[in-house]
Design a protein around this motif. Sequence first.
Motif, PDB file in Angstrom:
ATOM      1  N   ARG A   1      -9.342  -0.365  -5.502  1.00  0.00           N
ATOM      2  CA  ARG A   1      -8.569   0.441  -4.541  1.00  0.00           C
ATOM      3  C   ARG A   1      -8.355   1.864  -5.011  1.00  0.00           C
ATOM      4  O   ARG A   1      -8.339   2.794  -4.217  1.00  0.00           O
ATOM      5  CB  ARG A   1      -7.191  -0.195  -4.379  1.00  0.00           C
ATOM      6  N   SER A   2      -8.170   2.022  -6.326  1.00  0.00           N
ATOM      7  CA  SER A   2      -7.897   3.363  -6.849  1.00  0.00           C
ATOM      8  C   SER A   2      -9.126   4.254  -6.695  1.00  0.00           C
ATOM      9  O   SER A   2      -9.015   5.452  -6.482  1.00  0.00           O
ATOM     10  CB  SER A   2      -7.466   3.295  -8.316  1.00  0.00           C
TER      11      SER A   2
ATOM     12  N   ARG B   1       0.858  -1.192   0.000  1.00  0.00           N
ATOM     13  CA  ARG B   1       0.000   0.000   0.000  1.00  0.00           C
ATOM     14  C   ARG B   1       0.889   1.236   0.000  1.00  0.00           C
ATOM     15  O   ARG B   1       1.909   1.267   0.690  1.00  0.00           O
ATOM     16  CB  ARG B   1      -0.877   0.023   1.243  1.00  0.00           C
TER      17      ARG B   1
ATOM     18  N   THR C   1      -4.021   2.767  -9.145  1.00  0.00           N
ATOM     19  CA  THR C   1      -3.834   3.327  -7.808  1.00  0.00           C
ATOM     20  C   THR C   1      -2.612   4.247  -7.779  1.00  0.00           C
ATOM     21  O   THR C   1      -2.656   5.317  -7.167  1.00  0.00           O
ATOM     22  CB  THR C   1      -3.696   2.173  -6.784  1.00  0.00           C
TER      23      THR C   1
END
Length: 421
Positions: A214-215, A112, A155
């Motif tokens: 996630r993006s 992350r 992301t």
Amino acid sequence: MARIVMKFGGTSMAGIERIRNVANRVKQEVDAGNQVAVVVSAMAGETDRLVNFCREASPLYDPREYDVVVASGEQVTSGLLAIVLQSMGVNARSWLGWQLPIRTSDAHASARIATIDTEALGAALATGEVAVIPGFQGMADGDRITTLGRGGSDTSAVAVAAAMKADRCDIYTDVDGVYTTDPRIVPRARKLSRVTYEEMLELASVGAKVLQTRSVGLAMKEKVRVRVLSSFDDSRDEDGYRGTLIVGDDEIEEGSMERQLITGIAHDKNEAKVTLVAVPDRPGAVATIFTPLADASINVDMIVQNIAHETGSTDVTFTVPKAELTRALDVLEKQKPTIGFERVLHATNVCKVSVVGVGMRSHAGVAATMFKALADRGINIQAITTSEIKVSVLIEDDYTELAVRVLHTAYGLDAEEEADA
Ligand code: ASP
Ligand code: MG
């Protein structure tokens, strides 16, 4: 002058001819007086190839070395794009993850992003230089290369846009935007000119695979204006829009008076159904099922608990990712004495179909419309879940296409004309 991030996916970067096309698009933005950072994917198929090399080298490969290998696909495309831009007279330089740096957690292969240092980047952009940044990669403590998980360059792009306070983040891909549903199933699906972050999150996570989920979450948190558009097709829709803009709720309400109740319909065949037969009907029973699954990091999605039988037991049905089914069954078998169920049933021939739209917040009857439309076609519903902006049902997977088509029509989403007219 605007500061923009342009992101190009693997299909857009596959080969020098396509990279030239990308470079032309970058040049247009530069010529328009914008500051531009470009985030690139590896050439289409390249990351798969690199992953396979690792597996072939050793099935039990060290994830730190896997990251060294798979991050290289983006190193190649970032350098090539910088070369092509320079050959066109555009001042450009590549910046690898470790050079900026983009700092990440040390969860190799699924790291992350923690921070992005924008000092050098900002200085480069201020001189009119185009910064070309490989997506998908970063650097953990100890200066080891990391990657963000498959599809992670979306992301990277959103994170760079957030860190640089960019005016927008344009994600160029091989489709011209986000659709009301999968156009391969419903030819009369329409491209959406705008969609909210929340809707996009639901659509992305329930199966409309345009952006890494996630993006979208990151864009929502950081309020990055994201636009999804095609690198191959410049055409505009009848309202004059290119692509799909992903924005906050407020902007949509202003933008269109006649906002649709339902924005899109998604389907997801990646879940499996598990039923525990005859679970004792007492306080804490459900916790004995879902706590061990959570401890095993198995994500449970839909849950249905039936009304208790006269015998004092109840059936509990839920879904888990298909890929986790074997592990889930193993966990449940081990917990059988504690949970006290009689038998466990499972099925993989199921599909989750979801209707999504912020409009349902202020309207009643959305779920009823869905259930009636499915009932009229004899499609049986096995489980239901709802959120403020989504209703999902689990059905037999053979009915997926029919269900999506019927719902698309039921909510008035079909385009006016036949797609092939
Ligand atoms: N190249 C990486 C992948 O295929 C990252 C990306 O393209 O988003 O997963
Ligand atoms: Mg992608």
